[in-house]
Design an enzyme around this catalytic site. Structure first.
Site, short mmCIF file in Angstrom:
data_model
loop_
_atom_site.label_atom_id
_atom_site.label_comp_id
_atom_site.label_asym_id
_atom_site.label_seq_id
_atom_site.Cartn_x
_atom_site.Cartn_y
_atom_site.Cartn_z
N LYS A 137 -2.11 20.95 -11.29
CA LYS A 137 -1.61 21.89 -12.28
C LYS A 137 -0.93 21.15 -13.43
CE LYS A 137 -0.94 25.67 -8.99
NZ LYS A 137 0.03 26.61 -8.38
N ASP A 193 -10.34 10.95 -6.23
CA ASP A 193 -11.52 11.80 -6.35
C ASP A 193 -11.26 12.93 -7.35
OD1 ASP A 193 -9.68 13.05 -4.57
OD2 ASP A 193 -11.25 14.44 -3.97
N PHE A 219 -9.34 11.57 3.10
CA PHE A 219 -9.22 12.32 1.84
C PHE A 219 -10.46 12.12 0.98
CE2 PHE A 219 -4.66 11.85 2.92
CZ PHE A 219 -4.33 13.20 2.95
N GLU A 242 0.85 -1.18 0.00
CA GLU A 242 0.00 0.00 0.00
C GLU A 242 0.89 1.23 0.00
OE1 GLU A 242 -3.54 2.26 2.52
OE2 GLU A 242 -2.81 0.32 3.22
N THR A 290 -11.89 6.89 3.23
CA THR A 290 -10.77 7.55 3.87
C THR A 290 -11.07 9.02 4.16
OG1 THR A 290 -9.68 8.34 1.85
CG2 THR A 290 -9.26 6.05 2.52
N ASP A 344 -1.52 12.11 -4.40
CA ASP A 344 -1.53 13.53 -4.75
C ASP A 344 -1.88 13.69 -6.22
OD1 ASP A 344 -0.92 16.23 -5.27
OD2 ASP A 344 0.60 16.24 -3.68
N ASP A 360 10.83 6.36 -0.06
CA ASP A 360 10.38 6.45 -1.44
C ASP A 360 9.88 5.09 -1.91
OD1 ASP A 360 10.17 6.75 -4.21
OD2 ASP A 360 11.93 8.04 -4.34
#
Length: 252
Positions: A160, A192, A233, A81, A231, A156, A133
């Site tokens: 942009k 989302d 988020f 995950e 979640t 994330d 990472d």
């Protein structure tokens, strides 16, 4: 770090930066390290439990998943995950499916402390943590075909246009991840952010090594599985009127 969980590479692999060179590696990052402010409970859990449940990603040695998860004689299938946030959804999924191991990687220190706290309070034996990472973990510390699944929930979106190259779900990343997934492994993503969902669907669908488990439903998107908790988020996105998309694929 518990070094017994780490083993030398069994065969020569593509050279990769290690040690100080690792930190000078020239690659577009899809994340920002986030130390953040920890509660006393999170800090105590991190201090008390990290050596038993966590590793720091350094890119130097392969990770022996069977030993790391406790019993090489009865190995668990392990799902990676990437980006678990505060770890509450991870803990809920682990409790609901104790026969599956979850290797949860993130760069958010308070999240590590909170998930360790949940591991202890909920008696979870099937969760391990990695700090660092995820690309280095996949590339340098996980063996080919060692994973039973990959979960990436609400990464994330880098909305942009000039930042789209930072999005995690790209063909190059997927090729690396697929090399670490065994046949039959699942890839489960959720977002989302509509443009990112479209990119995810395009990238995953383009791989001949993957099959969409819901090709004819909602344009190729999957319904949210009951076992994936909503979640923080996700709730924030829903409150903003965003549509949540799940994607479920299987490695051939």
């Amino acid at each position: 770090m518990v070094t017994s969980h780490l083993v030398p590479p069994a065969a020569p692999r593509t050279p990769a930066p290690v040690g100080d060179d690792l930190h000078r590696e020239q690659r577009v990052r899809s994340f920002h390290p986030r130390k953040g402010r920890m509660s006393d409970a999170q800090r105590a859990a991190l201090s008390r439990l990290w050596s038993a449940y966590g590793i720091r990603v350094d890119g130097k040695q392969l990770l022996d998943l069977d030993t790391f998860f406790g019993d090489p004689a009865a190995p668990l299938p392990v799902i990676l995950e990437i980006g678990f946030g505060m770890g509450d959804a991870t803990a809920t999924m682990a409790a609901a499916d104790p026969s599956t191991g979850i290797l949860a990687v993130d760069v958010h220190t308070p999240g590590h402390g909170n998930l360790l706290r949940r591991i202890e309070s909920d008696g979870l034996a099937n969760v391990r943590l990695a700090e660092g990472d995820a690309v280095v973990l996949l590339r340098d510390q996980l063996a080919p075909a060692s994973l039973a699944g990959l979960r990436i929930y609400f990464p994330d979106p880098w909305p942009k246009a000039r930042h789209h190259k930072r999005r995690l779900i790209q063909p190059e990343f997927l090729a690396l991840a697929l090399s670490r997934l065994r046949p039959g492994a699942t890839v489960h993503c959720a977002t989302d952010w509509e443009p990112y969902a479209e990119q995810m669907l395009e990238v995953l669908s383009a791989s001949p090594e993957l099959e969409n488990l819901h090709p004819d439903q909602d344009g190729g998107y999957a319904p949210r599985p009951d076992w994936r908790p909503v979640t923080k988020f996700e709730r924030q996105g829903i409150d903003k009127g965003h549509v949540v998309h799940d994607l479920l694929f299987r490695r051939r």
